[in-house]
Motif scaffolding. Structure first.
Motif: not given
Length: 533
Positions: A225-250
């Motif tokens: 959770e902390e690692h994910l939070a750091t990535i999201i906060n850094d991206s938002v500070a740059r004004g960027g989107n966070i794109i997560i390619p993810s398997f639909a199930v699971g």
């Protein structure tokens, strides 16, 4: 009895195994091959058996690399039951029609291009009607209950802890008055995943068929959770989107769990979280209808706080193509979770096309990326990629977070194997690339003193009580032999190439020359393979 390996042999896709006991033929999984064109070409090859002769299918879980060729099997004449857990039944009810939709769409695009080039029309592997007809064959089973397939074969489905509904199989076979027990791990889950129960430990087997996706490495240790939070906060500070390619199930549901916690705790900005995948939306609905299979922590959240771990005020769903396209016109940072998880098809391609070139955006890969997939090229550092015919420069920050994987790592796999009180006669390593399976085989020998075998596609193991031997199929099938050579060479040569680059440091003409010759050698073999398959 005879066990033939028909997929996931030195690769991680196409899981399928044929177990023959006397006149009975039992198919374990019937998965689609995913990745490069060379590997996906195997989806169009005839089955190496007569589908009309198969008595039943045992399905470990709903992921397409385990279930995706079931409609082709039924279309080819299979008439028997498909046994799977109740949640797997439900998930296949949305995943197989979705896969058929993709088959039809891909065929339409190929025919549009092929017509201009004068090529013959391409038929989809199967249609949506074929997929729905396949669902009529499904027969639900409960975890831990004995299923008698015949007087000589009894099966138990045990929780594999991979995705909701996933199972490992205990198969007890009676031949000549002797009982032989086989255990198929299916995809073995990583312990302590959100929502999903931990994998079941089994204490006895004569033969174990175990996956080895991460057989050569350990998942990174960090606070997810902390690692994910750091990535999201850094991206938002740059004004960027966070794109997560993810398997639909699971994986999508796991990411929703973490995002729910982060938003509730105020650890990330209050930005939209968008699920842009009709399949993922339907899968999430199925998860919420089956909370009886949640782990204790998730059940407690629902019980004590009435706080649904898969829901949040910031969550939005995009169901139509127009809604999906509109996301690329938003002026505020957003988190977009979209399929496919390996970035090979689906809506995720549009989001990568619109975000890869933006240095302010971040791309988060949270699952395994197979050989030949776009996701694999991105996590290995490609500077440019082609998406839908357009070359895109990669300027976004690429993250590969294997700690979020739903697959057990090397240590977790080994721990699962150590629970066997009596040593198995042999352990067959499947569902792993050579660079993962071979180190794991060596580790098993060192730590457990148990023999192992890494099968090739088409190999058959003849099992007679505590004695076994291998019939190798590639001798009679040149295309399969070429596939083996390609996969082995690609793994070894590419591994050497990466090692050389790491050691290079400063310019060294001799090493550069060696690397170039290795790459040329790889290309020669790949070209030969494409002609042969």
């Amino acid at each position: 009895m005879k066990l033939t390996f028909l997929g996931a042999a030195k690769i991680v896709t196409g899981s399928s195994y044929l177990l023959e006991v006397d006149t009975q033929k039992i198919l374990i999984d019937c998965g689609m091959f995913q990745g490069s064109k060379t590997i996906t070409a195997f989806n169009r090859r005839d089955f190496l058996y007569d589908p009309t002769a198969i008595d039943c299918v045992l399905l470990t879980h709903a992921h397409i690399d385990h279930s995706g060729l079931l409609p082709k099997l039924c279309k080819s004449g299979f008439k028997g039951p498909i046994y799977a857990t109740r949640v797997t039944n439900e998930l296949c009810g949305i995943m197989l029609p979705d896969s058929a939709h993709i088959q039809g769409f891909d065929a339409e695009i190929a025919n549009r291009k092929g017509k201009r080039a004068g090529k013959k029309p391409v038929e989809p592997l199967y249609t949506i009607e074929d997929a729905y007809a396949t669902l009529e064959h499904f027969s639900p089973v409960d975890y831990d209950q004995e299923l008698t397939l015949s007087p000589n074969v009894v099966v138990r489905f045990r929780d594999a802890g991979h995705i909701l509904g996933s199972a490992m199989l205990e198969i007890m076979v009676n031949e000549d008055g002797k009982t032989t027990k086989l255990v198929f791990s299916g995809d073995l889950g990583q312990p302590n995943q959100p929502i999903i129960k931990d994998p079941t430990f089994i204490d006895e087997a004569d033969y174990v068929i175990v996956e080895s996706t991460y057989g050569n490495r350990l998942h990174e240790e960090y606070d997810r959770e902390e690692h994910l939070a750091t990535i999201i906060n850094d991206s938002v500070a740059r004004g960027g989107n966070i794109i997560i390619p993810s398997f639909a199930v699971g994986r999508t549901q796991t990411m929703l769990y973490y995002l729910h916690n982060l938003l509730k705790a105020g650890k990330i900005p209050n930005i939209p979280v968008i699920i842009d995948s009709p399949l993922a939306i339907s899968a999430t609905d199925i998860f919420m209808r089956n909370t009886q299979d949640f782990d204790a922590e998730a059940k407690e959240m629902l019980k004590s706080t009435k706080d649904n771990p898969l829901q949040m005020p910031q969550l939005r769903f995009t169901r139509t193509a127009d809604e999906s396209k509109a996301l690329n016109s938003l002026n505020e940072p957003v988190i977009i979770i979209s399929a496919s998880g390996m970035a090979d098809a689906g809506r995720i391609l549009h989001h990568l096309k619109h975000n890869l070139w933006r240095p302010e955006s971040s791309i988060l890969f949270v699952g395994y990326q197979a050989q030949g997939s776009l996701g694999r090229r991105l996590v290995e550092g490609a500077s440019k990629v082609k998406i839908m015919g357009e070359e895109i420069s990669v300027r976004a920050t690429i993250y590969s977070l294997d700690g979020f994987s739903a697959h057990a790592d090397q240590e977790q796999l080994l721990t699962w194997l150590t629970y066997y009180k009596r040593k198995p006669v042999n352990i067959f390593l499947v569902h792993g690339e050579v660079e993962a399976s071979e180190p794991f085989a060596q580790l098993i020998k060192e730590k457990l003193d148990v023999s192992t075998y890494i099968p090739n596609f088409g190999d058959a193991a003849l099992l007679n009580g505590l004695e076994w031997n291998i019939e190798q199929a590639e001798v009679t099938d040149p295309a399969i032999r070429q596939l083996h050579e390609h996969l082995e060479l690609l793994d070894r040569e590419y591994g050497e190439y990466r090692t050389h680059l790491e050691q290079l440091g400063s310019a060294d003409n001799k090493k550069v020359g060696d690397i170039m010759r290795n790459l040329e050698k790889m290309q020669v073999y790949i070209n030969k393979l494409k002609k042969g398959v």
